[in-house]
Enzyme design. Structure first.
Site, mmCIF file in Angstrom:
data_model
loop_
_atom_site.group_PDB
_atom_site.id
_atom_site.type_symbol
_atom_site.label_atom_id
_atom_site.label_comp_id
_atom_site.label_asym_id
_atom_site.label_seq_id
_atom_site.Cartn_x
_atom_site.Cartn_y
_atom_site.Cartn_z
ATOM 1 N N ASP A 58 -3.769 -8.492 3.221
ATOM 2 C CA ASP A 58 -5.130 -8.712 3.706
ATOM 3 C C ASP A 58 -5.769 -9.767 2.818
ATOM 4 O OD1 ASP A 58 -4.697 -6.668 5.520
ATOM 5 O OD2 ASP A 58 -5.764 -5.157 4.343
ATOM 6 N N ARG A 82 0.853 -1.201 0.000
ATOM 7 C CA ARG A 82 0.000 0.000 0.000
ATOM 8 C C ARG A 82 0.885 1.246 0.000
ATOM 9 N NH1 ARG A 82 -3.651 0.226 5.125
ATOM 10 N NH2 ARG A 82 -4.519 -1.618 4.080
ATOM 11 N N GLU A 90 -7.776 -7.806 13.452
ATOM 12 C CA GLU A 90 -8.284 -7.916 12.083
ATOM 13 C C GLU A 90 -8.055 -9.338 11.591
ATOM 14 O OE1 GLU A 90 -6.157 -4.944 9.865
ATOM 15 O OE2 GLU A 90 -7.367 -3.284 10.660
ATOM 16 N N HIS A 135 -5.675 -9.787 8.350
ATOM 17 C CA HIS A 135 -4.403 -9.044 8.260
ATOM 18 C C HIS A 135 -3.225 -9.894 8.732
ATOM 19 C CE1 HIS A 135 -2.154 -5.077 8.765
ATOM 20 N NE2 HIS A 135 -1.403 -5.909 9.468
ATOM 21 N N HIS A 195 1.606 -2.253 5.688
ATOM 22 C CA HIS A 195 1.412 -2.533 4.268
ATOM 23 C C HIS A 195 2.422 -1.795 3.395
ATOM 24 C CE1 HIS A 195 -2.387 -4.852 4.090
ATOM 25 N NE2 HIS A 195 -2.718 -4.192 5.187
#
Length: 222
Positions: free
Chosen positions: A143, A91, A201, A204, A136
């Protein structure tokens, strides 16, 4: 200023021969053609309701090491007529910045009912759903969920991806037995193959011993 210097060093010294990826990064579907991809931030189907800055193509980028570990996992799943499905991987830092900017605008609640119905948007920072840095951006965090290749449906994990709330915690008890078994199956296969999970999460995971820890890249996804 220090981070900008780091980025310059990597961009000048570690430039890959393929499509301006820094050295050490690969396109995951080149290495694992069978893997499924639904890059949520390249669509409006995410908590912001908009395509996120830095996502210009529906392609997945990760470090070579993380991709190698994923390849082993995908092989094991295919033997059971299952597949990984990737929602997000590398990301860009500019995307993290876009999340921060979005979170500060408390009047933009377009996707509240779907993604954070029980959390006040003004509390997203305090409750650590939004941060100024993301693992990320170091390139070894992913994910994911699991898809049944017979039905072509995702396994029921009890909440949607990116749902903000304790319902998404790995240890949350207010889900069905089957939903919990699905979560535990995902946790087990990822953890056994080199990834560590994030307790809040279920989707994740970060590669243990990630090569670029605490380096936050900002090249766009294309």
């Amino acid at each position: 200023m220090k981070l900008k210097i780091v980025f310059s060093i990597f961009s000048l010294v570690w430039l890959s021969a393929k499509a301006q990826l820094p050295y050490g990064f690969v396109y995951v579907d080149d290495e694992i053609p069978s893997i499924k991809v639904e890059l949520r931030y390249f669509s409006t189907n995410n908590f912001t309701g908009k395509v996120v800055d830095g996502y210009t193509d529906d392609v997945v980028i990760l470090t070579k090491q993380a991709t190698k570990a994923l390849k082993k996992i995908q092989k094991q799943l295919l033997e059971q007529n299952l597949s990984l499905k990737i929602f997000d991987a590398y990301r860009p830092q500019r995307a993290v910045n876009a999340f921060w900017k979005w979170a500060k605008n408390v009047n933009d609640t377009l996707m509240k009912q779907e993604y954070y119905p029980n959390v006040a948007k003004k509390n997203l920072f305090k409750e650590e759903y939004i941060a100024t840095r993301s693992r990320h951006s170091s390139g070894s965090t992913i994910d994911v969920t699991i898809v049944d290749l017979i039905t072509n449906k995702e396994l029921d994990m009890g909440t949607p991806y990116d749902y903000f709330g304790p319902e998404s915690w790995v240890s949350y008890e207010g889900i069905t037995k089957q939903q919990n078994e699905n979560r535990m199956f995902l946790q087990t296969i990822m953890n056994k193959n080199g990834f560590r999970s994030y307790p809040k999460e279920w989707w994740h995971f970060t590669l243990r011993g990630e090569p670029f820890r605490n380096i936050y890249f900002d090249f766009i996804i294309e």
